[in-house]
Enzyme design. Structure first.
Site, mmCIF file in Angstrom:
data_model
loop_
_atom_site.group_PDB
_atom_site.id
_atom_site.type_symbol
_atom_site.label_atom_id
_atom_site.label_comp_id
_atom_site.label_asym_id
_atom_site.label_seq_id
_atom_site.Cartn_x
_atom_site.Cartn_y
_atom_site.Cartn_z
ATOM 1 N N ASN A 9 -49.499 18.267 4.941
ATOM 2 C CA ASN A 9 -49.403 16.816 5.075
ATOM 3 C C ASN A 9 -47.916 16.488 5.100
ATOM 4 O O ASN A 9 -47.242 16.577 4.080
ATOM 5 C CB ASN A 9 -50.108 16.139 3.888
ATOM 6 N N LYS A 11 -46.479 13.672 5.584
ATOM 7 C CA LYS A 11 -46.134 12.333 5.070
ATOM 8 C C LYS A 11 -45.145 11.670 6.033
ATOM 9 O O LYS A 11 -45.263 11.847 7.230
ATOM 10 C CB LYS A 11 -45.610 12.444 3.632
ATOM 11 N N HIS A 95 -55.428 9.167 0.407
ATOM 12 C CA HIS A 95 -54.376 9.896 -0.326
ATOM 13 C C HIS A 95 -53.883 9.023 -1.487
ATOM 14 O O HIS A 95 -53.840 7.797 -1.372
ATOM 15 C CB HIS A 95 -53.234 10.226 0.636
ATOM 16 N N GLU A 97 -51.041 8.363 -2.423
ATOM 17 C CA GLU A 97 -49.921 7.479 -2.042
ATOM 18 C C GLU A 97 -50.437 6.226 -1.336
ATOM 19 O O GLU A 97 -49.827 5.171 -1.435
ATOM 20 C CB GLU A 97 -48.929 8.260 -1.163
ATOM 21 N N GLU A 167 -56.334 16.151 -5.546
ATOM 22 C CA GLU A 167 -54.886 16.011 -5.518
ATOM 23 C C GLU A 167 -54.412 15.165 -6.700
ATOM 24 O O GLU A 167 -54.216 13.955 -6.562
ATOM 25 C CB GLU A 167 -54.462 15.327 -4.216
ATOM 26 N N GLY A 173 -45.447 16.424 -5.539
ATOM 27 C CA GLY A 173 -44.010 16.257 -5.349
ATOM 28 C C GLY A 173 -43.220 16.397 -6.644
ATOM 29 O O GLY A 173 -42.025 16.115 -6.693
ATOM 30 N N SER A 213 -47.894 20.277 -5.297
ATOM 31 C CA SER A 213 -46.840 21.288 -5.500
ATOM 32 C C SER A 213 -47.298 22.718 -5.183
ATOM 33 O O SER A 213 -46.900 23.668 -5.858
ATOM 34 C CB SER A 213 -46.277 21.200 -6.921
HETATM 35 P P1 13P Z 1 -46.624 18.278 -2.522
HETATM 36 O O1 13P Z 1 -47.149 19.607 -2.037
HETATM 37 O O2 13P Z 1 -45.276 17.955 -1.933
HETATM 38 O O3 13P Z 1 -46.712 18.143 -3.996
HETATM 39 O O4 13P Z 1 -47.601 17.158 -1.899
HETATM 40 C C1 13P Z 1 -48.976 17.323 -2.015
HETATM 41 C C2 13P Z 1 -49.654 16.293 -1.227
HETATM 42 O O5 13P Z 1 -49.567 15.104 -1.529
HETATM 43 C C3 13P Z 1 -50.428 16.712 -0.049
HETATM 44 O O6 13P Z 1 -51.204 15.687 0.453
#
Ligand code: 13P
Length: 252
Positions: A9, A11, A95, A97, A167, A173, A213
């Site tokens: 992903n 982003k 997601h 976010e 997730e 992150g 992560s």
């Molecule tokens: P990270 O792997 O950067 O922690 O992000 C995970 C994520 O949000 C995938 O959708």
């Protein structure tokens, strides 16, 4: 047998040129899609160029989001119908976010899951877990309710194709990966919820991913867990060499 699923992903990162270069770099180096399916979710701005560059590759191209109506007066939104028409096959929905920054509710997420299926897109539904929820007594019920609400009125023929990602936002992150036990526990809980909603058979067909992560160092241990059928990586998917390491890790 379920085929493991390794997804990235991106982003709101990279440029169109970098996205195309990434696809050129991984061409011919992905695993056989009968062994592992691979997928990248990218900004709608990149999708057209990526699809053109991706001809002949087994990489699946996903959107990071879509709207729940097919067309109309919805300024700035991305049509699931247009995504399908341009050759996109998957879409991430819900997601953390999007829940956090765009106030997406379970109801909106459920409408988006319906819109995805209506438009022949495979939804990759994300199930969040914040640290405060994790430490509270309603942790399990929150995970269960996100899955239950996302799947409201989705029939079994559709549900068997869904992909669900556990997730926990506390691990996204942050460099703070869930332990393998924590990741397995979250994915098991999601699978049990699907089994309660439909059947054990259907739940065993659904692919449940872990995201948060994930990197080349921890992926093999995560992927060895019984209820984890793949990963959804953010940061580790931005560089072609680390994405290729993840894609070729799976031995399941
Ligand atoms: P990270 O792997 O950067 O922690 O992000 C995970 C994520 O949000 C995938 O959708």
């Amino acid at each position: 047998m379920k085929i493991p699923f390794v997804a990235g992903n991106w982003k709101m990162n990279l440029s169109v040129d970098e996205a195309v270069k990434f696809l050129q770099d991984i061409k011919g180096k992905l695993p056989d899609p009968k062994v592992t399916e691979t997928c990248i979710a990218a900004s709608p701005l990149f999708l057209e160029s990526m699809i053109q560059e991706n001809v002949g590759s087994s990489l699946l191209i996903s959107a990071e989001n879509c709207f729940y109506e097919d067309e109309g007066a919805y300024t700035g939104e991305t049509s699931p119908k247009a995504l399908h028409e341009m050759g996109v096959t998957h879409v991430i929905i819900g997601h953390s976010e999007r829940r956090k920054y765009f106030n997406e509710t379970d109801d909106i997420i459920n409408k988006k899951v319906h819109a995805a299926f209506r438009n022949h897109l495979t939804p990759i539904v994300c199930c969040d877990e914040t640290m405060s929820r994790r430490e509270s007594s309603d942790r399990i019920s929150w995970v269960v309710s996100q899955v239950t609400n996302a799947l409201k009125s989705i029939d079994p023929q559709q549900a068997q194709h869904i992909i669900v990602a556990y997730e926990p936002s506390w691990a996204i992150g942050s460099g703070k990966t869930a332990s393998t036990d924590e990741a397995e526990e979250g994915c098991y809980l999601i699978r049990q919820t699907i089994a309660d909603l439909y059947s054990d058979d259907l739940a065993n067909q659904v692919r449940v991913l872990y995201g948060g992560s994930v990197n080349d160092d921890n992926a093999d241990e995560i992927l060895a867990q019984t209820d984890i059928d793949g990963v959804l990586a953010g940061g580790a998917s931005l560089k072609s060499d680390s994405f290729l390491k993840l894609a070729n890790f799976l031995q399941k």
